[in-house]
Scaffold this motif. Structure first.
Motif, PDB file in Angstrom:
ATOM      1  N   LEU A  45      -0.649  -2.751   4.503  1.00 46.79           N
ATOM      2  CA  LEU A  45      -0.894  -3.549   5.693  1.00 46.79           C
ATOM      3  C   LEU A  45      -0.263  -2.936   6.938  1.00 46.79           C
ATOM      4  O   LEU A  45      -0.859  -2.952   8.024  1.00 46.79           O
ATOM      5  CB  LEU A  45      -0.372  -4.974   5.484  1.00 46.79           C
ATOM      6  N   LEU A  46       0.944  -2.390   6.791  1.00 41.94           N
ATOM      7  CA  LEU A  46       1.589  -1.758   7.943  1.00 41.94           C
ATOM      8  C   LEU A  46       0.819  -0.529   8.393  1.00 41.94           C
ATOM      9  O   LEU A  46       0.677  -0.282   9.596  1.00 41.94           O
ATOM     10  CB  LEU A  46       3.037  -1.373   7.586  1.00 41.94           C
ATOM     11  N   GLY A  47       0.306   0.233   7.441  1.00 40.56           N
ATOM     12  CA  GLY A  47      -0.498   1.399   7.802  1.00 40.56           C
ATOM     13  C   GLY A  47      -1.779   1.012   8.514  1.00 40.56           C
ATOM     14  O   GLY A  47      -2.223   1.693   9.445  1.00 40.56           O
ATOM     15  N   LEU A  48      -2.384  -0.111   8.091  1.00 39.52           N
ATOM     16  CA  LEU A  48      -3.616  -0.569   8.715  1.00 39.52           C
ATOM     17  C   LEU A  48      -3.357  -1.167  10.097  1.00 39.52           C
ATOM     18  O   LEU A  48      -4.130  -0.957  11.033  1.00 39.52           O
ATOM     19  CB  LEU A  48      -4.302  -1.599   7.812  1.00 39.52           C
ATOM     20  N   MET A  74       3.274   4.307  11.748  1.00 39.71           N
ATOM     21  CA  MET A  74       3.471   4.825  10.400  1.00 39.71           C
ATOM     22  C   MET A  74       3.375   6.343  10.382  1.00 39.71           C
ATOM     23  O   MET A  74       4.124   7.021   9.671  1.00 39.71           O
ATOM     24  CB  MET A  74       2.436   4.221   9.458  1.00 39.71           C
ATOM     25  N   GLN A  75       2.459   6.888  11.182  1.00 34.32           N
ATOM     26  CA  GLN A  75       2.332   8.348  11.247  1.00 34.32           C
ATOM     27  C   GLN A  75       3.579   8.971  11.854  1.00 34.32           C
ATOM     28  O   GLN A  75       4.057  10.009  11.387  1.00 34.32           O
ATOM     29  CB  GLN A  75       1.099   8.716  12.074  1.00 34.32           C
ATOM     30  N   ALA A  76       4.133   8.339  12.893  1.00 33.36           N
ATOM     31  CA  ALA A  76       5.368   8.841  13.489  1.00 33.36           C
ATOM     32  C   ALA A  76       6.528   8.743  12.500  1.00 33.36           C
ATOM     33  O   ALA A  76       7.366   9.647  12.412  1.00 33.36           O
ATOM     34  CB  ALA A  76       5.681   8.059  14.763  1.00 33.36           C
ATOM     35  N   ALA A 126      11.988  13.671   5.228  1.00 33.78           N
ATOM     36  CA  ALA A 126      12.909  12.789   4.502  1.00 33.78           C
ATOM     37  C   ALA A 126      12.379  11.361   4.470  1.00 33.78           C
ATOM     38  O   ALA A 126      12.395  10.690   3.430  1.00 33.78           O
ATOM     39  CB  ALA A 126      14.292  12.828   5.149  1.00 33.78           C
ATOM     40  N   ARG A 127      11.896  10.882   5.618  1.00 32.69           N
ATOM     41  CA  ARG A 127      11.352   9.521   5.667  1.00 32.69           C
ATOM     42  C   ARG A 127      10.079   9.403   4.843  1.00 32.69           C
ATOM     43  O   ARG A 127       9.853   8.402   4.160  1.00 32.69           O
ATOM     44  CB  ARG A 127      11.102   9.101   7.119  1.00 32.69           C
ATOM     45  N   LEU A 128       9.237  10.449   4.901  1.00 30.34           N
ATOM     46  CA  LEU A 128       8.009  10.431   4.117  1.00 30.34           C
ATOM     47  C   LEU A 128       8.324  10.395   2.628  1.00 30.34           C
ATOM     48  O   LEU A 128       7.698   9.641   1.863  1.00 30.34           O
ATOM     49  CB  LEU A 128       7.155  11.658   4.443  1.00 30.34           C
ATOM     50  N   SER A 177       0.575   8.326   1.255  1.00 32.70           N
ATOM     51  CA  SER A 177       0.668   7.613   2.528  1.00 32.70           C
ATOM     52  C   SER A 177      -0.092   8.348   3.626  1.00 32.70           C
ATOM     53  O   SER A 177      -0.723   7.731   4.482  1.00 32.70           O
ATOM     54  CB  SER A 177       2.142   7.445   2.928  1.00 32.70           C
ATOM     55  N   VAL A 178      -0.039   9.683   3.602  1.00 36.34           N
ATOM     56  CA  VAL A 178      -0.755  10.486   4.597  1.00 36.34           C
ATOM     57  C   VAL A 178      -2.257  10.413   4.346  1.00 36.34           C
ATOM     58  O   VAL A 178      -3.052  10.280   5.282  1.00 36.34           O
ATOM     59  CB  VAL A 178      -0.256  11.941   4.572  1.00 36.34           C
ATOM     60  N   TRP A 179      -2.645  10.503   3.068  1.00 41.03           N
ATOM     61  CA  TRP A 179      -4.057  10.351   2.719  1.00 41.03           C
ATOM     62  C   TRP A 179      -4.579   9.014   3.255  1.00 41.03           C
ATOM     63  O   TRP A 179      -5.660   8.940   3.822  1.00 41.03           O
ATOM     64  CB  TRP A 179      -4.231  10.392   1.198  1.00 41.03           C
ATOM     65  N   TYR A 180      -3.808   7.989   3.024  1.00 42.30           N
ATOM     66  CA  TYR A 180      -4.218   6.634   3.415  1.00 42.30           C
ATOM     67  C   TYR A 180      -4.414   6.540   4.928  1.00 42.30           C
ATOM     68  O   TYR A 180      -5.423   5.993   5.403  1.00 42.30           O
ATOM     69  CB  TYR A 180      -3.164   5.634   2.949  1.00 42.30           C
ATOM     70  N   LEU A 181      -3.467   7.084   5.695  1.00 45.30           N
ATOM     71  CA  LEU A 181      -3.538   6.986   7.151  1.00 45.30           C
ATOM     72  C   LEU A 181      -4.711   7.762   7.729  1.00 45.30           C
ATOM     73  O   LEU A 181      -5.321   7.343   8.718  1.00 45.30           O
ATOM     74  CB  LEU A 181      -2.231   7.489   7.771  1.00 45.30           C
ATOM     75  N   HIS A 182      -5.042   8.903   7.125  1.00 43.18           N
ATOM     76  CA  HIS A 182      -6.062   9.770   7.713  1.00 43.18           C
ATOM     77  C   HIS A 182      -7.456   9.554   7.149  1.00 43.18           C
ATOM     78  O   HIS A 182      -8.440   9.992   7.774  1.00 43.18           O
ATOM     79  CB  HIS A 182      -5.656  11.235   7.528  1.00 43.18           C
TER      80      HIS A 182
END
Length: 212
Positions: A58-61, A67-69, A75-77, A135-140
């Protein structure tokens, strides 16, 4: 039916089906609620894992740029991926336990719905482990597609070129959305409750019938 047409049609068909199912459930009289009972370990795992996974999605959406930043730091990723993976494992273990419980009781419809949830979690875990940096796959890939669906301008161009497991994960999510109102939610939830002291099995539920 082409992939692009499927991804453009299925979300709206799922929403219409879910709305129709919800209206139907609201017009059907529900049985009296049973007294509240504590949760089993499997039920707690489903709750904790489900909240973790849902928040990540939900946060990514809702805030993809934030979320990308956040994920720009390795480390955060890594931390985000680790927390999401732990949440997915907890959710998968809990759902599998509850699915087996329903199957042993002969509650095949409920077991089938929970089994679909398990399949959804397993595809997500596969993406997280085999493809890495889910998470990167999801965002892009997923977020631009889901936002285009919400804007009633579905664009599945990128998603149609994604790995098959990623496509199956998305499609299974819409199928679950369509089926959710038709699942007997209270009975699905009660399988996660601790039984009365007279029944030793932690994964058993209080009897759903008031009389034999």
């Amino acid at each position: 039916m082409s992939d692009s047409l499927l991804f453009s049609f299925l979300p709206y068909a799922a929403v219409v089906t879910a709305v129709a199912g919800t209206v139907h459930r609201l017009t059907v009289r529900e049985p009296t609620r049973a007294p509240r009972e504590p949760w089993t370990p499997a039920g707690r795992a489903v709750l904790a894992g489900g909240v973790t996974v849902a928040l990540n999605h939900l946060l990514g959406l809702a805030a993809p740029k934030a979320m990308q930043a956040f994920s720009a730091s390795p480390a955060r990723l890594f931390t985000l991926e680790a927390v999401s993976l732990i949440g997915g494992l907890l959710l998968g273990w809990g759902l599998l336990s509850l699915t087996l419980r329903r199957a042993r009781e002969g509650q095949w419809l409920q077991a089938g719905f929970l089994g679909l949830l398990v399949a959804q979690v397993l595809t997500g875990l596969h993406i997280a482990v085999a493809l890495r940096w889910a998470s990167v796959w999801y965002l892009h890939l997923a977020v631009p597609y889901l936002r285009s669906v919400l804007a009633f301008q579905p664009d599945a161009t990128l998603l149609a070129q994604a790995p098959l497991v990623f496509q199956v994960h998305i499609l299974c999510g819409f199928v679950l959305l369509a089926l959710a109102p038709f699942a007997r939610a209270r009975k699905v939830a009660r399988v996660a409750l601790v039984p009365p002291a007279s029944e030793p099995n932690l994964l058993a539920t209080p009897r759903e019938e008031t009389a034999r």
